[in-house]
Scaffold this motif. Sequence first.
Motif, short mmCIF file in Angstrom:
data_model
loop_
_atom_site.label_atom_id
_atom_site.label_comp_id
_atom_site.label_asym_id
_atom_site.label_seq_id
_atom_site.Cartn_x
_atom_site.Cartn_y
_atom_site.Cartn_z
N PHE A 100 -2.23 4.10 7.68
CA PHE A 100 -1.48 2.55 7.83
C PHE A 100 -3.00 1.74 7.51
O PHE A 100 -2.25 1.17 6.67
CB PHE A 100 -0.48 2.44 8.85
CG PHE A 100 -0.77 1.71 8.97
CD1 PHE A 100 0.89 1.28 7.93
CD2 PHE A 100 -0.80 0.22 9.44
CE1 PHE A 100 1.05 -0.14 8.30
CE2 PHE A 100 -0.68 -1.27 9.71
CZ PHE A 100 0.63 -1.15 8.85
N GLU A 101 -3.19 2.45 8.82
CA GLU A 101 -4.46 0.73 8.39
C GLU A 101 -5.87 0.92 7.61
O GLU A 101 -6.01 -0.55 7.54
CB GLU A 101 -5.35 0.60 9.71
CG GLU A 101 -6.44 0.54 9.70
CD GLU A 101 -7.54 -0.10 11.06
OE1 GLU A 101 -7.03 -0.49 11.50
OE2 GLU A 101 -8.41 0.76 10.84
N ALA A 107 -4.12 -3.08 0.45
CA ALA A 107 -2.47 -3.89 -0.01
C ALA A 107 -3.64 -5.74 0.51
O ALA A 107 -2.67 -6.76 -0.01
CB ALA A 107 -1.83 -4.04 0.99
N LEU A 108 -3.78 -5.87 2.01
CA LEU A 108 -4.16 -7.39 2.12
C LEU A 108 -5.85 -7.83 1.75
O LEU A 108 -4.93 -8.86 0.81
CB LEU A 108 -4.67 -8.00 4.04
CG LEU A 108 -4.89 -8.33 3.94
CD1 LEU A 108 -3.41 -9.39 3.97
CD2 LEU A 108 -5.13 -8.24 5.61
N ALA A 109 -6.34 -7.02 1.23
CA ALA A 109 -7.10 -7.43 0.56
C ALA A 109 -6.50 -7.36 -1.17
O ALA A 109 -7.84 -8.58 -1.39
CB ALA A 109 -8.77 -6.75 0.70
N GLY A 110 -5.96 -6.47 -1.31
CA GLY A 110 -5.67 -7.08 -3.14
C GLY A 110 -4.35 -7.97 -3.50
O GLY A 110 -4.15 -7.83 -4.77
N GLU A 131 -0.45 -6.15 -9.86
CA GLU A 131 0.09 -5.45 -10.80
C GLU A 131 1.07 -5.79 -9.57
O GLU A 131 2.88 -4.56 -10.63
CB GLU A 131 -0.31 -4.16 -10.62
CG GLU A 131 -1.53 -4.12 -11.18
CD GLU A 131 -2.14 -4.95 -10.34
OE1 GLU A 131 -2.58 -4.57 -9.39
OE2 GLU A 131 -3.84 -5.05 -10.96
N GLY A 132 2.17 -5.12 -8.78
CA GLY A 132 3.61 -5.51 -7.77
C GLY A 132 3.32 -4.10 -7.36
O GLY A 132 4.51 -4.09 -6.65
N SER A 133 2.59 -3.00 -7.17
CA SER A 133 2.41 -2.31 -6.56
C SER A 133 2.51 -1.99 -5.14
O SER A 133 2.85 -1.17 -4.52
CB SER A 133 1.54 -1.33 -7.88
OG SER A 133 -0.27 -1.85 -7.13
N SER A 134 2.16 -2.88 -4.73
CA SER A 134 2.23 -3.83 -2.86
C SER A 134 2.41 -4.70 -2.33
O SER A 134 2.59 -5.73 -3.67
CB SER A 134 0.40 -3.16 -2.34
OG SER A 134 -0.30 -4.37 -2.85
N LYS A 135 3.45 -3.79 -1.88
CA LYS A 135 3.80 -5.53 -1.35
C LYS A 135 4.08 -5.52 0.40
O LYS A 135 4.48 -4.31 1.11
CB LYS A 135 4.93 -5.88 -1.36
CG LYS A 135 6.15 -5.88 -2.66
CD LYS A 135 7.43 -5.78 -3.49
CE LYS A 135 7.24 -5.67 -4.96
NZ LYS A 135 8.61 -5.63 -5.18
#
Length: 141
Positions: A100-101, A107-110, A131-135
């Motif tokens: 998870f980490e 995701a945070l960095a991107g 890209e909207g691939s991570s939220k």
Amino acid sequence: MKKLLLMFGIVAALMTGCKKSVSAVEGEWKILYFEIDGVAQEICSATLNVERSGLSRFAINGNSGVNNYFGTAKIKGNSFAVSDNLASTKMAGEPKAMEFEDNFMEALAGSTEIEFSEENGTVLMTMKNREGSSKITFIRN
């Protein structure tokens, strides 16, 4: 004269709108929802603290499930960019928490965009990558 006053009013309204989105990010947040490639992720506890440190510079820190992290980000309007100085402590944890980490930190960095919404009177902040691939959705702590 009326046109000039109207123009100043419009400019003031636009500037207030920009300030609201940037200042709304300041404070303590905790993770509510996390998605990668349209798949909801099992959530470990994670937090994000945001504090202004310059005109569009902010100190960010928090806990990413196992470790504490810290760095800076540039936030202007709804755009978000973590600086290259994002770092964290290096403790080990349960395999699921470590996975998870890793995903959370990536995701945070991107993340490149911040959106605010309201649900039942509570402010939510969602960070997305280009890209909207991570939220990642946070709720004010």
